[in-house]
Enzyme design. Structure first.
Site, PDB file in Angstrom:
ATOM      1  N   GLY A  19       0.729  -1.183   0.043  1.00 38.37           N
ATOM      2  CA  GLY A  19      -0.039   0.034  -0.057  1.00 38.37           C
ATOM      3  C   GLY A  19       0.969   1.213   0.012  1.00 38.37           C
ATOM      4  O   GLY A  19       1.783   1.409   0.839  1.00 38.37           O
ATOM      5  N   ARG A  62       0.979  -5.088  -5.012  1.00 40.31           N
ATOM      6  CA  ARG A  62       1.154  -6.268  -3.907  1.00 40.31           C
ATOM      7  C   ARG A  62       1.478  -7.498  -4.878  1.00 40.31           C
ATOM      8  O   ARG A  62       0.570  -7.460  -5.737  1.00 40.31           O
ATOM      9  CB  ARG A  62       0.027  -6.276  -3.199  1.00 40.31           C
ATOM     10  CG  ARG A  62      -0.743  -5.262  -2.337  1.00 40.31           C
ATOM     11  CD  ARG A  62      -1.654  -5.629  -1.433  1.00 40.31           C
ATOM     12  NE  ARG A  62      -2.243  -4.303  -0.864  1.00 40.31           N
ATOM     13  CZ  ARG A  62      -1.626  -3.601   0.369  1.00 40.31           C
ATOM     14  NH1 ARG A  62      -0.439  -4.000   0.900  1.00 40.31           N
ATOM     15  NH2 ARG A  62      -2.403  -2.576   0.830  1.00 40.31           N
ATOM     16  N   GLY A  97       5.758  -1.648   3.601  1.00 38.53           N
ATOM     17  CA  GLY A  97       5.304  -2.407   5.082  1.00 38.53           C
ATOM     18  C   GLY A  97       6.014  -3.904   4.985  1.00 38.53           C
ATOM     19  O   GLY A  97       7.080  -4.266   4.444  1.00 38.53           O
ATOM     20  N   ASP A  98       5.651  -4.364   6.150  1.00 41.82           N
ATOM     21  CA  ASP A  98       6.102  -5.714   6.667  1.00 41.82           C
ATOM     22  C   ASP A  98       6.051  -6.707   5.456  1.00 41.82           C
ATOM     23  O   ASP A  98       7.230  -7.541   5.334  1.00 41.82           O
ATOM     24  CB  ASP A  98       5.863  -6.064   7.905  1.00 41.82           C
ATOM     25  CG  ASP A  98       4.236  -6.372   7.845  1.00 41.82           C
ATOM     26  OD1 ASP A  98       3.572  -6.024   7.120  1.00 41.82           O
ATOM     27  OD2 ASP A  98       3.760  -6.930   8.919  1.00 41.82           O
ATOM     28  N   THR A 125       4.453   3.028   5.149  1.00 41.71           N
ATOM     29  CA  THR A 125       3.273   2.462   5.586  1.00 41.71           C
ATOM     30  C   THR A 125       2.436   3.499   6.175  1.00 41.71           C
ATOM     31  O   THR A 125       2.869   3.943   7.227  1.00 41.71           O
ATOM     32  CB  THR A 125       3.063   1.127   6.018  1.00 41.71           C
ATOM     33  OG1 THR A 125       1.582   0.728   6.384  1.00 41.71           O
ATOM     34  CG2 THR A 125       3.945   0.878   7.306  1.00 41.71           C
ATOM     35  N   ASP A 152       0.216   2.549   8.234  1.00 42.64           N
ATOM     36  CA  ASP A 152      -0.463   1.946   9.519  1.00 42.64           C
ATOM     37  C   ASP A 152       0.696   2.146  10.741  1.00 42.64           C
ATOM     38  O   ASP A 152       0.183   1.859  11.747  1.00 42.64           O
ATOM     39  CB  ASP A 152      -0.240   0.337   9.127  1.00 42.64           C
ATOM     40  CG  ASP A 152      -1.306   0.214   7.808  1.00 42.64           C
ATOM     41  OD1 ASP A 152      -2.212   0.996   7.743  1.00 42.64           O
ATOM     42  OD2 ASP A 152      -1.087  -0.956   7.197  1.00 42.64           O
ATOM     43  N   ASP A 202       2.990   0.182  11.568  1.00 37.48           N
ATOM     44  CA  ASP A 202       3.327  -1.211  12.319  1.00 37.48           C
ATOM     45  C   ASP A 202       4.118  -1.987  12.391  1.00 37.48           C
ATOM     46  O   ASP A 202       4.154  -3.192  12.180  1.00 37.48           O
ATOM     47  CB  ASP A 202       1.814  -1.956  11.918  1.00 37.48           C
ATOM     48  CG  ASP A 202       1.879  -2.237  10.414  1.00 37.48           C
ATOM     49  OD1 ASP A 202       2.657  -1.586   9.782  1.00 37.48           O
ATOM     50  OD2 ASP A 202       0.924  -2.854   9.815  1.00 37.48           O
ATOM     51  N   ARG A 209     -17.499  16.652  12.455  1.00 36.84           N
ATOM     52  CA  ARG A 209     -18.135  17.152  13.771  1.00 36.84           C
ATOM     53  C   ARG A 209     -18.640  18.317  13.512  1.00 36.84           C
ATOM     54  O   ARG A 209     -19.902  18.621  14.182  1.00 36.84           O
ATOM     55  CB  ARG A 209     -16.866  17.543  14.678  1.00 36.84           C
ATOM     56  CG  ARG A 209     -17.354  17.724  16.229  1.00 36.84           C
ATOM     57  CD  ARG A 209     -16.127  17.734  17.030  1.00 36.84           C
ATOM     58  NE  ARG A 209     -15.576  16.817  17.671  1.00 36.84           N
ATOM     59  CZ  ARG A 209     -15.665  15.883  18.278  1.00 36.84           C
ATOM     60  NH1 ARG A 209     -16.972  15.956  18.914  1.00 36.84           N
ATOM     61  NH2 ARG A 209     -14.918  15.106  18.666  1.00 36.84           N
ATOM     62  N   ARG A 231      -4.972  -1.802   9.144  1.00 34.09           N
ATOM     63  CA  ARG A 231      -4.888  -3.193   9.117  1.00 34.09           C
ATOM     64  C   ARG A 231      -5.107  -3.709  10.555  1.00 34.09           C
ATOM     65  O   ARG A 231      -6.236  -3.491  11.243  1.00 34.09           O
ATOM     66  CB  ARG A 231      -3.605  -3.748   8.586  1.00 34.09           C
ATOM     67  CG  ARG A 231      -3.585  -5.108   7.818  1.00 34.09           C
ATOM     68  CD  ARG A 231      -2.248  -5.457   7.405  1.00 34.09           C
ATOM     69  NE  ARG A 231      -2.066  -4.419   6.295  1.00 34.09           N
ATOM     70  CZ  ARG A 231      -2.337  -4.891   4.918  1.00 34.09           C
ATOM     71  NH1 ARG A 231      -2.952  -5.837   4.767  1.00 34.09           N
ATOM     72  NH2 ARG A 231      -2.020  -4.235   3.946  1.00 34.09           N
ATOM     73  N   ALA A 259     -12.100  12.433  19.933  1.00 31.91           N
ATOM     74  CA  ALA A 259     -13.209  11.553  19.809  1.00 31.91           C
ATOM     75  C   ALA A 259     -13.769  11.155  21.008  1.00 31.91           C
ATOM     76  O   ALA A 259     -12.830  10.973  22.072  1.00 31.91           O
ATOM     77  CB  ALA A 259     -12.832  10.450  19.037  1.00 31.91           C
ATOM     78  N   ARG A 294     -24.508   7.911  12.458  1.00 30.78           N
ATOM     79  CA  ARG A 294     -24.171   7.846  10.921  1.00 30.78           C
ATOM     80  C   ARG A 294     -22.894   7.162  10.829  1.00 30.78           C
ATOM     81  O   ARG A 294     -22.234   7.393  11.903  1.00 30.78           O
ATOM     82  CB  ARG A 294     -24.194   9.268  10.405  1.00 30.78           C
ATOM     83  CG  ARG A 294     -25.337  10.009  10.608  1.00 30.78           C
ATOM     84  CD  ARG A 294     -26.458   9.424   9.808  1.00 30.78           C
ATOM     85  NE  ARG A 294     -27.618  10.129   9.806  1.00 30.78           N
ATOM     86  CZ  ARG A 294     -28.248  10.851   9.033  1.00 30.78           C
ATOM     87  NH1 ARG A 294     -27.741  11.302   8.193  1.00 30.78           N
ATOM     88  NH2 ARG A 294     -29.298  11.429   9.238  1.00 30.78           N
ATOM     89  N   HIS A 324      -9.624   5.006   1.245  1.00 32.38           N
ATOM     90  CA  HIS A 324      -8.320   5.424   0.725  1.00 32.38           C
ATOM     91  C   HIS A 324      -7.963   6.875   0.892  1.00 32.38           C
ATOM     92  O   HIS A 324      -6.717   7.085   0.522  1.00 32.38           O
ATOM     93  CB  HIS A 324      -8.188   4.794  -0.644  1.00 32.38           C
ATOM     94  CG  HIS A 324      -8.063   3.328  -0.615  1.00 32.38           C
ATOM     95  ND1 HIS A 324      -9.308   2.180  -0.238  1.00 32.38           N
ATOM     96  CD2 HIS A 324      -6.890   2.404  -0.715  1.00 32.38           C
ATOM     97  CE1 HIS A 324      -9.015   1.173  -0.452  1.00 32.38           C
ATOM     98  NE2 HIS A 324      -7.619   1.139  -0.548  1.00 32.38           N
TER      99      HIS A 324
END
Ligand code: F6P
Length: 319
Positions: A11, A72, A102-103, A125, A127, A129, A154, A171, A186, A243, A249
């Protein structure tokens, strides 16, 4: 070392272009040529690449996406395709590779390293992560995109006194939800790392309502539960109508923030340094503001940990 290659894989993330630019310019600075491989490992297998120079990476530091395209490529798990790609590299005189991704992308780098082809992984990435680095390239831009979207949500939530469930990417990691949840104020955040309690979320919404709040915003990380499922549960269990907004993306696009551009520049340059030092099978990352390199295997032998203290803080501040 005379010639290396760079590819972006998996990604895409804002700042990948800045990292490619850094790889090319740092390598050129040291008299090393860089081939840009197109479409990630797919291009590696088929030798789809071209020589990049100082000019070819001009004007991209501010652009989202990746100039080299990304994909990918599940076939790359297979030995025969790895060998085919290595043959293409040999033909083109490419001696080493910088993988930005990424990983999943790091797994390809590990396989090539084990075949004797030096690789370095650069964490790209949204993420956030990848074990071994506190931040990945694109994360900062993604959370800024998310908070900008939530600020807008908001506005309309306030006007219509509607509550929203907003789903963000990540992910299996809750970092985007955690950081954006705290930054956007939030009312509740749901992440895969912590079990959520529906009764508690409902109680928080009702408590807010009782003290005059006209709406709540709940952020869910995609790895925990889908926004639609949570909205259904809130309706079934407490008759609360919400809602749903799935940001999708848009989180992967946009001009990288200054933080991502600087991180990408530092990490891309470090990857080249690592290869010039004759190292292989390394990953580059940032820890305590310092750029460093570490064993690629550490990425696979460790698990990414989200900073769960942000979860507690977010709960404390959103009462
Ligand atoms: O890894 C980046 C990421 O955007 C994740 O947050 C998300 O789960 C996934 O990629 C989506 O991938 P795709 O665009 O292939 O559906």
């Amino acid at each position: 070392m005379k010639r290396i290659a760079v590819l972006t894989s998996g990604g895409d993330s804002p700042g990948m272009n800045a990292a490619v630019r850094a790889v090319v310019r740092k390598a050129n600075f040291h008299g090393v040529e860089v081939m840009g491989i197109f479409h990630g490992y797919e291009g590696f297998i088929h030798g789809k690449m071209e020589l990049l120079n100082l000019g070819s990476v001009g004007g991209i530091i501010q652009r989202g996406g990746t100039k080299l395209f990304s994909s990918r490529c599940p076939e790359f798990k297979q030995n025969e395709y790895q060998l085919q790609g290595l043959e293409k590299m040999k033909e083109a005189g490419v001696e080493a590779l910088v993988v930005i991704g990424g990983d999943g992308s790091y797994r390809g780098a590990k396989a090539l390293t084990e075949k004797g082809f030096p690789c370095v992984g650069v964490p790209g990435t949204i993420d956030n992560d990848i074990p071994g680095t506190e931040y990945t390239i694109g994360f900062d831009t993604a959370i800024n995109t998310v908070i900008e979207s939530i600020d807008k949500i908001r506005d309309t939530a306030t006007s219509h006194e509607n509550s929203f469930v907003v789903e963000v990417m990540g992910r299996n990691a809750g970092d985007i939800a955690l950081w954006a949840g705290l930054a956007a104020g939030a009312e509740s955040v749901i992440i895969p790392e912590e079990e959520y309690n529906l009764d508690e979320i409902i109680a928080r919404m009702k408590q807010g309502e009782a003290r005059g709040k006209k709406h709540s915003i709940i952020i869910v990380a995609e790895g925990a539960i889908s926004a639609n499922d949570l909205a259904k549960l809130l309706k079934e269990k407490a008759g609360i109508t919400t809602r749903v907004s799935v940001l999708g993306h848009i989180q992967r696009g946009g001009s990288p923030t200054a933080r991502d551009r600087v991180l990408a520049s530092r990490l891309g340059a470090k990857a080249v340094e690592v290869l010039l030092e004759g190292k292989s099978g390394r990953a580059v990352g940032i820890k305590n503001h310092q750029i460093y390199d570490y064993d690629l295997d550490d990425v696979f032998n460790n698990k990414h940990k989200a900073d769960v203290s942000l979860y507690t803080l977010s709960k404390e501040l959103s009462i």
